[in-house]
Design an enzyme around this catalytic site. Structure first.
Site, PDB file in Angstrom:
ATOM      1  N   LYS A   9      13.859  47.714  -8.533  1.00  6.78           N
ATOM      2  CA  LYS A   9      15.302  47.967  -9.047  1.00  6.78           C
ATOM      3  C   LYS A   9      15.334  48.416 -10.234  1.00  6.78           C
ATOM      4  O   LYS A   9      14.495  48.543 -11.103  1.00  6.78           O
ATOM      5  CB  LYS A   9      15.957  46.570  -9.076  1.00  6.78           C
ATOM      6  CG  LYS A   9      15.965  45.863  -7.505  1.00  6.78           C
ATOM      7  CD  LYS A   9      16.677  44.495  -7.491  1.00  6.78           C
ATOM      8  CE  LYS A   9      16.853  43.936  -6.059  1.00  6.78           C
ATOM      9  NZ  LYS A   9      17.712  42.498  -5.974  1.00  6.78           N
ATOM     10  N   TYR A  49      23.858  47.501   0.923  1.00  4.28           N
ATOM     11  CA  TYR A  49      23.909  45.987   0.929  1.00  4.28           C
ATOM     12  C   TYR A  49      25.263  45.809   1.474  1.00  4.28           C
ATOM     13  O   TYR A  49      25.839  44.678   1.186  1.00  4.28           O
ATOM     14  CB  TYR A  49      24.197  45.590  -0.719  1.00  4.28           C
ATOM     15  CG  TYR A  49      22.647  45.439  -1.236  1.00  4.28           C
ATOM     16  CD1 TYR A  49      21.961  44.533  -0.830  1.00  4.28           C
ATOM     17  CD2 TYR A  49      22.453  46.265  -2.464  1.00  4.28           C
ATOM     18  CE1 TYR A  49      20.618  44.350  -1.493  1.00  4.28           C
ATOM     19  CE2 TYR A  49      21.103  46.046  -3.018  1.00  4.28           C
ATOM     20  CZ  TYR A  49      20.407  45.124  -2.756  1.00  4.28           C
ATOM     21  OH  TYR A  49      19.230  44.732  -3.283  1.00  4.28           O
ATOM     22  N   ASN A 112      16.701  40.727 -10.441  1.00  2.00           N
ATOM     23  CA  ASN A 112      15.392  40.161 -10.305  1.00  2.00           C
ATOM     24  C   ASN A 112      14.156  41.179  -9.964  1.00  2.00           C
ATOM     25  O   ASN A 112      13.444  40.646  -9.001  1.00  2.00           O
ATOM     26  CB  ASN A 112      15.643  39.203  -9.114  1.00  2.00           C
ATOM     27  CG  ASN A 112      16.358  39.727  -7.946  1.00  2.00           C
ATOM     28  OD1 ASN A 112      16.643  41.026  -7.780  1.00  2.00           O
ATOM     29  ND2 ASN A 112      16.789  38.928  -6.890  1.00  2.00           N
ATOM     30  N   HIS A 115      13.151  44.306  -4.423  1.00  2.00           N
ATOM     31  CA  HIS A 115      14.063  43.987  -3.130  1.00  2.00           C
ATOM     32  C   HIS A 115      12.816  44.247  -2.210  1.00  2.00           C
ATOM     33  O   HIS A 115      12.089  44.809  -2.096  1.00  2.00           O
ATOM     34  CB  HIS A 115      14.950  45.033  -2.751  1.00  2.00           C
ATOM     35  CG  HIS A 115      15.479  44.915  -1.384  1.00  2.00           C
ATOM     36  ND1 HIS A 115      16.244  44.197  -0.828  1.00  2.00           N
ATOM     37  CD2 HIS A 115      14.966  45.886  -0.247  1.00  2.00           C
ATOM     38  CE1 HIS A 115      16.637  44.487   0.348  1.00  2.00           C
ATOM     39  NE2 HIS A 115      15.757  45.477   0.625  1.00  2.00           N
ATOM     40  N   GLU A 126      16.377  49.505   7.064  1.00  2.00           N
ATOM     41  CA  GLU A 126      16.446  49.848   5.437  1.00  2.00           C
ATOM     42  C   GLU A 126      15.449  51.037   5.188  1.00  2.00           C
ATOM     43  O   GLU A 126      15.718  51.887   4.296  1.00  2.00           O
ATOM     44  CB  GLU A 126      15.991  48.786   4.631  1.00  2.00           C
ATOM     45  CG  GLU A 126      17.150  47.667   4.594  1.00  2.00           C
ATOM     46  CD  GLU A 126      16.737  46.465   3.875  1.00  2.00           C
ATOM     47  OE1 GLU A 126      17.484  45.546   3.911  1.00  2.00           O
ATOM     48  OE2 GLU A 126      15.487  46.147   3.305  1.00  2.00           O
TER      49      GLU A 126
HETATM   50  P1  IDP Z   1      16.722  38.569  -1.354  1.00  2.00           P
HETATM   51  O1  IDP Z   1      16.649  39.867  -2.506  1.00  2.00           O
HETATM   52  O2  IDP Z   1      15.828  37.620  -2.071  1.00  2.00           O
HETATM   53  O3  IDP Z   1      16.688  39.040  -0.117  1.00  2.00           O
HETATM   54  P2  IDP Z   1      19.680  38.251  -0.999  1.00  2.00           P
HETATM   55  O4  IDP Z   1      20.173  37.075  -0.735  1.00  2.00           O
HETATM   56  O5  IDP Z   1      19.413  39.057   0.264  1.00  2.00           O
HETATM   57  O6  IDP Z   1      18.322  37.957  -1.768  1.00  2.00           O
HETATM   58  O7  IDP Z   1      20.647  38.968  -1.980  1.00  2.00           O
HETATM   59  C1  IDP Z   1      20.427  40.358  -2.261  1.00  2.00           C
HETATM   60  C2  IDP Z   1      20.580  40.547  -3.740  1.00  2.00           C
HETATM   61  O8  IDP Z   1      21.869  40.252  -4.266  1.00  2.00           O
HETATM   62  C3  IDP Z   1      19.355  39.630  -4.560  1.00  2.00           C
HETATM   63  O9  IDP Z   1      18.182  40.234  -4.591  1.00  2.00           O
HETATM   64  C4  IDP Z   1      20.141  39.766  -5.874  1.00  2.00           C
HETATM   65  O10 IDP Z   1      19.838  40.776  -6.677  1.00  2.00           O
HETATM   66  C5  IDP Z   1      21.544  39.690  -5.648  1.00  2.00           C
HETATM   67  N1  IDP Z   1      22.045  38.336  -5.691  1.00  2.00           N
HETATM   68  C6  IDP Z   1      21.872  37.405  -4.648  1.00  2.00           C
HETATM   69  N2  IDP Z   1      22.640  36.127  -4.966  1.00  2.00           N
HETATM   70  C7  IDP Z   1      23.050  36.419  -6.036  1.00  2.00           C
HETATM   71  C8  IDP Z   1      24.027  35.708  -6.955  1.00  2.00           C
HETATM   72  O11 IDP Z   1      24.242  34.431  -6.757  1.00  2.00           O
HETATM   73  N3  IDP Z   1      24.411  36.124  -7.863  1.00  2.00           N
HETATM   74  C9  IDP Z   1      24.189  37.448  -8.405  1.00  2.00           C
HETATM   75  N4  IDP Z   1      23.498  38.469  -7.734  1.00  2.00           N
HETATM   76  C10 IDP Z   1      22.757  37.784  -6.453  1.00  2.00           C
HETATM   77 MG    MG Z   2      17.824  39.922   1.381  1.00  2.00          MG
END
Ligand code: IDP
Ligand code: MG
Length: 138
Positions: A9, A49, A112, A115, A126
């Site tokens: 990212k 997304y 974070n 992805h 994807e």
């Molecule tokens: P993942 O990336 O671990 O699969 P997902 O639940 O699919 O997690 O969420 C996609 C992305 O959305 C996350 O990697 C993060 O960047 C963002 N995200 C997820 N939950 C939150 C939140 O509570 N606040 C802000 N961003 C979030």
């Molecule tokens: Mg995810």
């Protein structure tokens, strides 16, 4: 043999973590069969997304993902979808296990660093979002 989509990212690319992250995959015996650096538009990030479009963080997430270059990769290996998720760590870096990418580098639950696809169906979708069949032929 399985394939998954990995994205470094904007926070990871901007901080020069590409080499480190690639090394983690290669050290784990995972093959990188496709790789490129791209800049997503806001619309492209929203399409990628789309599954999260009802979530409160959707606008912020897609603005962030279109804020700078990302590196997209197709990883290949046995059970690589789950193995990549294990190497990445939990979504929230504060809850990620020691030694995972997100624990070591994640800035917050949104920024974070990486992805990874979460299932075979999403991995296929994807991968096709970013790569043509031709690009992945060996
Ligand atoms: P993942 O990336 O671990 O699969 P997902 O639940 O699919 O997690 O969420 C996609 C992305 O959305 C996350 O990697 C993060 O960047 C963002 N995200 C997820 N939950 C939150 C939140 O509570 N606040 C802000 N961003 C979030
Ligand atoms: Mg995810």
């Amino acid at each position: 043999m399985e394939r998954t989509l990995s994205i470094i990212k904007p926070d990871g690319v901007q901080r020069g973590l590409t080499g480190n992250i690639v090394q983690r995959f290669e050290s784990a015996g995972i093959r990188i069969v496709g790789m490129k650096r791209v800049c997503l538009s806001k619309k492209e990030a929203e399409a990628f997304y789309a599954v999260h479009k009802e979530r409160p963080f959707f606008d912020s997430l897609t603005s962030y993902m279109s804020s700078g270059p990302v590196v997209v990769m197709v990883l290949e290996g046995p059970n690589v979808i789950q193995r990549n998720r294990d190497i990445m760590g939990a979504t929230n870096p504060a809850q990620a296990a020691p030694g995972t990418i997100r624990k070591d580098y994640g800035l917050d639950v949104e920024k974070n660093t990486v992805h990874g696809s979460d299932a075979p169906e999403t991995a296929a979708k994807e991968i096709a979002f970013f790569f043509s069949e031709l690009e992945l032929m060996r």
